[in-house]
Design an enzyme around this catalytic site. Sequence first.
Site, PDB file in Angstrom:
ATOM      1  N   LYS A 202      47.712  -9.705 139.215  1.00  0.00           N
ATOM      2  CA  LYS A 202      47.690 -11.043 139.063  1.00  0.00           C
ATOM      3  C   LYS A 202      48.724 -11.449 140.250  1.00  0.00           C
ATOM      4  CE  LYS A 202      48.981 -14.455 135.670  1.00  0.00           C
ATOM      5  NZ  LYS A 202      49.687 -14.709 134.531  1.00  0.00           N
ATOM      6  N   HIS A 221      58.473 -14.283 127.580  1.00  0.00           N
ATOM      7  CA  HIS A 221      57.740 -13.264 127.070  1.00  0.00           C
ATOM      8  C   HIS A 221      58.084 -11.933 127.408  1.00  0.00           C
ATOM      9  CE1 HIS A 221      56.219 -13.597 131.074  1.00  0.00           C
ATOM     10  NE2 HIS A 221      55.607 -12.589 130.882  1.00  0.00           N
ATOM     11  N   ASP A 223      55.955  -8.317 128.348  1.00  0.00           N
ATOM     12  CA  ASP A 223      54.592  -8.057 128.929  1.00  0.00           C
ATOM     13  C   ASP A 223      53.451  -7.081 127.834  1.00  0.00           C
ATOM     14  OD1 ASP A 223      54.890  -9.482 131.053  1.00  0.00           O
ATOM     15  OD2 ASP A 223      55.228  -7.755 132.441  1.00  0.00           O
ATOM     16  N   HIS A 277      61.504 -11.712 129.593  1.00  0.00           N
ATOM     17  CA  HIS A 277      61.599 -12.643 130.990  1.00  0.00           C
ATOM     18  C   HIS A 277      60.851 -13.902 131.023  1.00  0.00           C
ATOM     19  CE1 HIS A 277      58.098 -10.042 131.216  1.00  0.00           C
ATOM     20  NE2 HIS A 277      57.617 -10.688 132.111  1.00  0.00           N
TER      21      HIS A 277
END
Length: 335
Positions: A202, A221, A223, A277
């Site tokens: 990404k 959030h 991962d 993070h």
Amino acid sequence: MEVERVQAVASALMTAETIPADFIRPEQERPAITTYQGPAPDIPTIDLSLPDRESVVRAVAQACEEWGIFQVVNHGIPTELISRLQAAGKHFFDLPQEEKEAYAKPPGSQSIEGYGTRVSKEVNGKRMWNDHLFHKVWPPSSVNYRFWPTNPPNYREVNEEYTKYMREVADKLFLCLSLGLGLEETAVKEAIGGEELEYNLKINYYPPCPRPDLALGVAAHTDLSTITILVPNDVPGLQVLKDGRWIDAKYIPNALIVHVGDQIEILSNGRYKAVLHRSTVNKEKARMSWPVFLEPPEEWVVGPLPQLLSPESPPKYKAKKFKDYMYCKLNKLPQ
């Protein structure tokens, strides 16, 4: 389209003192209020080239247990290759909007691949100040070049070369994760997909924001991945929650930032921690980052490793197919 709206907001409001209400975070999330201003420890930095493998394993395991994140230096990816990767990504995001739109995620597509902004509001109706390009880079059977830019012309060459080195770094890290748990060298990689493990690249692009004190590039959030391996540009913005405080990640040129994701926390039965993070934005400069998310195949079942379980250490997580875990998380359903 939503991507055009973000671009228009970014360019039209550069000199303004306000941003649209749906980009303004609640007070308890605003960077100006919640970023810790006192002395804080640095995220661990680990030299992967050290000849003493035991000390590297110990450092990785400790970082995963105490932080869920660390930076690696002397990782073996050439500096000039990282520079070319970054230049190719910046070139793409500097293109006219209509050229970027040629790679947009098709309407109604269930895939994550393509160019665009966050396509839906969060539960609280807020939006995040970012733009992205997402596509798979490994294994070859899963790669769809439809979403790989042809401008710049070297985009494919650079990304395929980067992926080759990235896989070598990942194997070193999985070995350390396994040994750190007292397991065989290949235990962790085999438990999350082995050679079927998927590498999803990404490129995050966070345009300059007139009110970085009010907005976030990405909200807090963890991962979904096993691990995420990321290279940023030199504009700060990554923050991690440590001991209840949001602290800034120190920028180290050419270092890779490694996040522990949910699947490794599950597999280790909670010994390794997925890091919470978020990304802040900058008033003057665009921030960019290149995370590679290493994920099991959708049908792969991930659960706590049996070798780590005992009557004294029962499973803390359910074993489930990665696609089911992903569905629950993305739809905010209980796991």
